[in-house]
Design a protein around this motif. Structure first.
Motif, PDB file in Angstrom:
ATOM      1  N   GLY A  28     -23.781 -31.495  83.320  1.00 40.20           N
ATOM      2  CA  GLY A  28     -25.014 -31.708  82.574  1.00 40.20           C
ATOM      3  C   GLY A  28     -24.861 -32.507  81.297  1.00 40.20           C
ATOM      4  N   ILE A  29     -23.856 -33.364  81.217  1.00 42.97           N
ATOM      5  CA  ILE A  29     -23.639 -34.184  80.024  1.00 42.97           C
ATOM      6  C   ILE A  29     -24.397 -35.496  80.201  1.00 42.97           C
ATOM      7  CG2 ILE A  29     -21.911 -35.423  78.663  1.00 42.97           C
ATOM      8  CD1 ILE A  29     -19.942 -33.206  79.437  1.00 42.97           C
ATOM      9  N   PRO A  30     -25.313 -35.818  79.297  1.00 40.80           N
ATOM     10  CA  PRO A  30     -26.149 -37.006  79.487  1.00 40.80           C
ATOM     11  C   PRO A  30     -25.366 -38.303  79.292  1.00 40.80           C
ATOM     12  CG  PRO A  30     -26.616 -36.001  77.362  1.00 40.80           C
ATOM     13  CD  PRO A  30     -25.682 -35.068  78.071  1.00 40.80           C
ATOM     14  N   PHE A  31     -25.648 -39.286  80.139  1.00 40.60           N
ATOM     15  CA  PHE A  31     -25.035 -40.601  79.990  1.00 40.60           C
ATOM     16  C   PHE A  31     -25.888 -41.626  80.704  1.00 40.60           C
ATOM     17  CE2 PHE A  31     -23.372 -38.991  83.975  1.00 40.60           C
ATOM     18  CZ  PHE A  31     -23.285 -40.094  84.809  1.00 40.60           C
ATOM     19  N   GLU A  32     -25.710 -42.868  80.308  1.00 43.03           N
ATOM     20  CA  GLU A  32     -26.354 -43.990  80.982  1.00 43.03           C
ATOM     21  C   GLU A  32     -25.325 -44.636  81.900  1.00 43.03           C
ATOM     22  OE1 GLU A  32     -27.790 -48.523  79.883  1.00 43.03           O
ATOM     23  OE2 GLU A  32     -28.016 -46.947  78.363  1.00 43.03           O
ATOM     24  N   GLU A  33     -25.692 -44.848  83.126  1.00 37.02           N
ATOM     25  CA  GLU A  33     -24.793 -45.459  84.102  1.00 37.02           C
ATOM     26  C   GLU A  33     -24.994 -46.967  84.152  1.00 37.02           C
ATOM     27  OE1 GLU A  33     -24.998 -45.932  88.862  1.00 37.02           O
ATOM     28  OE2 GLU A  33     -25.024 -43.845  88.150  1.00 37.02           O
ATOM     29  N   GLN A  34     -23.887 -47.698  84.114  1.00 35.08           N
ATOM     30  CA  GLN A  34     -23.921 -49.139  84.309  1.00 35.08           C
ATOM     31  C   GLN A  34     -22.931 -49.487  85.419  1.00 35.08           C
ATOM     32  OE1 GLN A  34     -25.792 -51.494  82.920  1.00 35.08           O
ATOM     33  NE2 GLN A  34     -26.890 -50.179  81.489  1.00 35.08           N
ATOM     34  N   LEU A  35     -23.445 -49.915  86.564  1.00 30.83           N
ATOM     35  CA  LEU A  35     -22.598 -50.238  87.709  1.00 30.83           C
ATOM     36  C   LEU A  35     -22.355 -51.740  87.775  1.00 30.83           C
ATOM     37  CD1 LEU A  35     -22.830 -48.698  91.251  1.00 30.83           C
ATOM     38  CD2 LEU A  35     -22.367 -51.138  90.953  1.00 30.83           C
ATOM     39  N   ILE A  36     -21.076 -52.112  87.796  1.00 26.46           N
ATOM     40  CA  ILE A  36     -20.680 -53.508  87.958  1.00 26.46           C
ATOM     41  C   ILE A  36     -19.926 -53.614  89.272  1.00 26.46           C
ATOM     42  CG2 ILE A  36     -19.377 -55.434  86.997  1.00 26.46           C
ATOM     43  CD1 ILE A  36     -19.704 -54.186  84.245  1.00 26.46           C
ATOM     44  N   PRO A  37     -20.456 -54.315  90.271  1.00 27.26           N
ATOM     45  CA  PRO A  37     -19.795 -54.339  91.587  1.00 27.26           C
ATOM     46  C   PRO A  37     -18.489 -55.111  91.548  1.00 27.26           C
ATOM     47  CG  PRO A  37     -21.665 -55.839  91.549  1.00 27.26           C
ATOM     48  CD  PRO A  37     -21.725 -55.064  90.260  1.00 27.26           C
ATOM     49  N   PHE A  38     -17.562 -54.689  92.403  1.00 26.36           N
ATOM     50  CA  PHE A  38     -16.296 -55.387  92.548  1.00 26.36           C
ATOM     51  C   PHE A  38     -16.523 -56.772  93.157  1.00 26.36           C
ATOM     52  CE2 PHE A  38     -14.403 -50.967  93.489  1.00 26.36           C
ATOM     53  CZ  PHE A  38     -14.235 -50.718  92.139  1.00 26.36           C
ATOM     54  N   ASP A  39     -15.699 -57.720  92.731  1.00 28.55           N
ATOM     55  CA  ASP A  39     -15.571 -58.994  93.410  1.00 28.55           C
ATOM     56  C   ASP A  39     -14.133 -59.018  93.910  1.00 28.55           C
ATOM     57  OD1 ASP A  39     -14.994 -61.565  94.136  1.00 28.55           O
ATOM     58  OD2 ASP A  39     -16.160 -62.489  92.540  1.00 28.55           O
ATOM     59  N   PHE A  40     -13.938 -58.739  95.192  1.00 29.20           N
ATOM     60  CA  PHE A  40     -12.586 -58.494  95.690  1.00 29.20           C
ATOM     61  C   PHE A  40     -11.753 -59.762  95.836  1.00 29.20           C
ATOM     62  CE2 PHE A  40     -14.712 -54.593  96.688  1.00 29.20           C
ATOM     63  CZ  PHE A  40     -13.734 -53.646  96.476  1.00 29.20           C
ATOM     64  N   ASP A  41     -12.382 -60.941  95.780  1.00 30.67           N
ATOM     65  CA  ASP A  41     -11.607 -62.170  95.886  1.00 30.67           C
ATOM     66  C   ASP A  41     -10.942 -62.543  94.562  1.00 30.67           C
ATOM     67  OD1 ASP A  41     -12.218 -62.538  98.558  1.00 30.67           O
ATOM     68  OD2 ASP A  41     -14.076 -63.613  98.094  1.00 30.67           O
ATOM     69  N   ALA A  42     -11.706 -62.425  93.491  1.00 24.48           N
ATOM     70  CA  ALA A  42     -11.181 -62.924  92.219  1.00 24.48           C
ATOM     71  C   ALA A  42     -11.263 -61.909  91.091  1.00 24.48           C
ATOM     72  CB  ALA A  42     -11.943 -64.195  91.821  1.00 24.48           C
ATOM     73  N   ALA A  83     -20.025 -27.331  77.689  1.00 20.83           N
ATOM     74  CA  ALA A  83     -20.518 -27.853  78.971  1.00 20.83           C
ATOM     75  C   ALA A  83     -19.727 -27.326  80.159  1.00 20.83           C
ATOM     76  CB  ALA A  83     -20.474 -29.380  78.970  1.00 20.83           C
ATOM     77  N   GLY A  84     -18.551 -26.741  79.913  1.00 23.39           N
ATOM     78  CA  GLY A  84     -17.770 -26.177  81.008  1.00 23.39           C
ATOM     79  C   GLY A  84     -16.925 -27.183  81.756  1.00 23.39           C
ATOM     80  N   ALA A 189     -17.785 -26.917  99.924  1.00 30.43           N
ATOM     81  CA  ALA A 189     -18.340 -26.559  98.617  1.00 30.43           C
ATOM     82  C   ALA A 189     -18.546 -27.806  97.761  1.00 30.43           C
ATOM     83  CB  ALA A 189     -17.419 -25.564  97.906  1.00 30.43           C
ATOM     84  N   MET A 190     -17.577 -28.694  97.786  1.00 32.88           N
ATOM     85  CA  MET A 190     -17.696 -29.930  97.007  1.00 32.88           C
ATOM     86  C   MET A 190     -18.825 -30.805  97.542  1.00 32.88           C
ATOM     87  SD  MET A 190     -15.517 -30.211  94.450  1.00 32.88           S
ATOM     88  CE  MET A 190     -15.159 -31.958  94.232  1.00 32.88           C
ATOM     89  N   GLU A 191     -18.868 -30.969  98.853  1.00 40.05           N
ATOM     90  CA  GLU A 191     -19.873 -31.857  99.439  1.00 40.05           C
ATOM     91  C   GLU A 191     -21.287 -31.305  99.328  1.00 40.05           C
ATOM     92  OE1 GLU A 191     -17.936 -32.179 103.311  1.00 40.05           O
ATOM     93  OE2 GLU A 191     -17.649 -34.323 102.916  1.00 40.05           O
ATOM     94  N   SER A 192     -21.407 -30.016  99.038  1.00 39.58           N
ATOM     95  CA  SER A 192     -22.729 -29.397  98.884  1.00 39.58           C
ATOM     96  C   SER A 192     -23.233 -29.445  97.447  1.00 39.58           C
ATOM     97  CB  SER A 192     -22.676 -27.940  99.353  1.00 39.58           C
ATOM     98  OG  SER A 192     -22.350 -27.852 100.722  1.00 39.58           O
ATOM     99  N   HIS A 193     -22.381 -29.842  96.513  1.00 40.31           N
ATOM    100  CA  HIS A 193     -22.789 -29.877  95.107  1.00 40.31           C
ATOM    101  C   HIS A 193     -23.819 -30.992  94.911  1.00 40.31           C
ATOM    102  CE1 HIS A 193     -22.658 -29.981  90.757  1.00 40.31           C
ATOM    103  NE2 HIS A 193     -21.870 -28.923  90.747  1.00 40.31           N
ATOM    104  N   THR A 194     -24.820 -30.740  94.099  1.00 40.06           N
ATOM    105  CA  THR A 194     -25.886 -31.730  93.901  1.00 40.06           C
ATOM    106  C   THR A 194     -25.357 -33.045  93.332  1.00 40.06           C
ATOM    107  OG1 THR A 194     -26.388 -30.731  91.742  1.00 40.06           O
ATOM    108  CG2 THR A 194     -27.703 -30.005  93.631  1.00 40.06           C
ATOM    109  N   ALA A 195     -24.332 -32.976  92.476  1.00 45.21           N
ATOM    110  CA  ALA A 195     -23.767 -34.204  91.917  1.00 45.21           C
ATOM    111  C   ALA A 195     -23.079 -35.022  93.000  1.00 45.21           C
ATOM    112  CB  ALA A 195     -22.788 -33.872  90.785  1.00 45.21           C
ATOM    113  N   TRP A 196     -22.352 -34.343  93.887  1.00 44.12           N
ATOM    114  CA  TRP A 196     -21.711 -35.040  95.008  1.00 44.12           C
ATOM    115  C   TRP A 196     -22.763 -35.722  95.876  1.00 44.12           C
ATOM    116  CZ3 TRP A 196     -16.546 -35.270  96.979  1.00 44.12           C
ATOM    117  CH2 TRP A 196     -16.457 -35.856  98.238  1.00 44.12           C
ATOM    118  N   ILE A 197     -23.821 -34.986  96.202  1.00 46.23           N
ATOM    119  CA  ILE A 197     -24.865 -35.523  97.075  1.00 46.23           C
ATOM    120  C   ILE A 197     -25.503 -36.762  96.452  1.00 46.23           C
ATOM    121  CG2 ILE A 197     -27.136 -35.031  98.065  1.00 46.23           C
ATOM    122  CD1 ILE A 197     -26.143 -32.088  98.362  1.00 46.23           C
TER     123      ILE A 197
END
Length: 215
Positions: A28-42, A83-84, A189-197
């Motif tokens: 439950g720690i707030p953050f903004e996500e910024q996704l930068i896709p891989f460019d696997f060639d270079a 936050a645990g 158990a891991m795959e059922s967690h809401t964050a995993w999903i």
């Protein structure tokens, strides 16, 4: 407090991005996500703009840059002590950090032969030397921790240690590496967690593809 900005790579493939993302999300720690896709060639030049290593993940917090998955988790745990992210018991915290560091520095055979790939169909491969030993040792860690804590996660409640092993759950599944009931119980158990999903669903929606011999 300045907001956390977490830069990550493709959710289908980026195991090191997955670790701090699921840790922060699950706790439950707030953050903004910024996704930068891989460019696997270079390589993606944007990584050099946001990370001192030219790699992700990296956390921006004001003028501070924190890189490497476990360092990001530790920094977040200092700022959000309630936050645990780590177990409340001192001995458990020591063990959680020990197995997290082992994931950080070890199991190279498994990580090299079986990259994380959320979209991969379940299919076994010929295993290079060392992978079987890595798998057996991880299963032992999971078994020992869950027997001590009672589960369902490694230290009872979800913690940073579970986050550090989250990509292994995918590897064990899609490369059909394990059969033991207690191992599969932990994976469930891991795959059922809401964050995993949430991560899984986003990964499945991605369109970037890495050839099989690279993934």
């Amino acid at each position: 407090m300045d907001p956390f900005i977490l830069y990550i790579g493709n959710k289908n493939y980026s195991s090191w991005s997955f670790r701090p993302w699921i840790a922060l999300t699950a706790c439950g720690i707030p953050f903004e996500e910024q996704l930068i896709p891989f460019d696997f060639d270079a390589g993606n030049p944007k990584f050099l703009e946001i990370s001192p290593t030219g790699r992700v993940p990296v956390l921006h917090h004001g003028n501070l840059r924190v890189w490497e998955s476990l360092a990001i988790i530790e920094y977040a745990a200092e700022l959000y002590p309630d936050a645990g992210l780590w177990p409340s018991d001192r001995g458990d915290r020591a063990m959680a950090r020990s197995i997290s560091m082992e994931m950080l520095s070890g199991f190279r055979a498994l990580r090299g032969a079986c990259p994380m790939n959320i979209r991969r169909e379940i299919r076994a491969i010929d295993l290079p030397q060392g992978v079987v030993g890595d798998v057996a040792h991880i299963e032992m860690i999971w078994r020992d921790m869950r027997q001590r804590s009672g589960g369902p996660f490694l230290f009872g409640e979800f913690s940073a240690a579970d986050a550090m092993y989250a990509p292994v759950v995918n590897r064990f599944k899609v490369y059909d590496l394990v059969k033991a009931a207690d191992t599969r119980d932990y994976m469930q158990a891991m795959e059922s967690h809401t964050a995993w999903i949430a991560w899984r669903d986003a990964a499945l929606a991605e369109t970037w593809v890495v050839p099989e011999d690279e993934a």
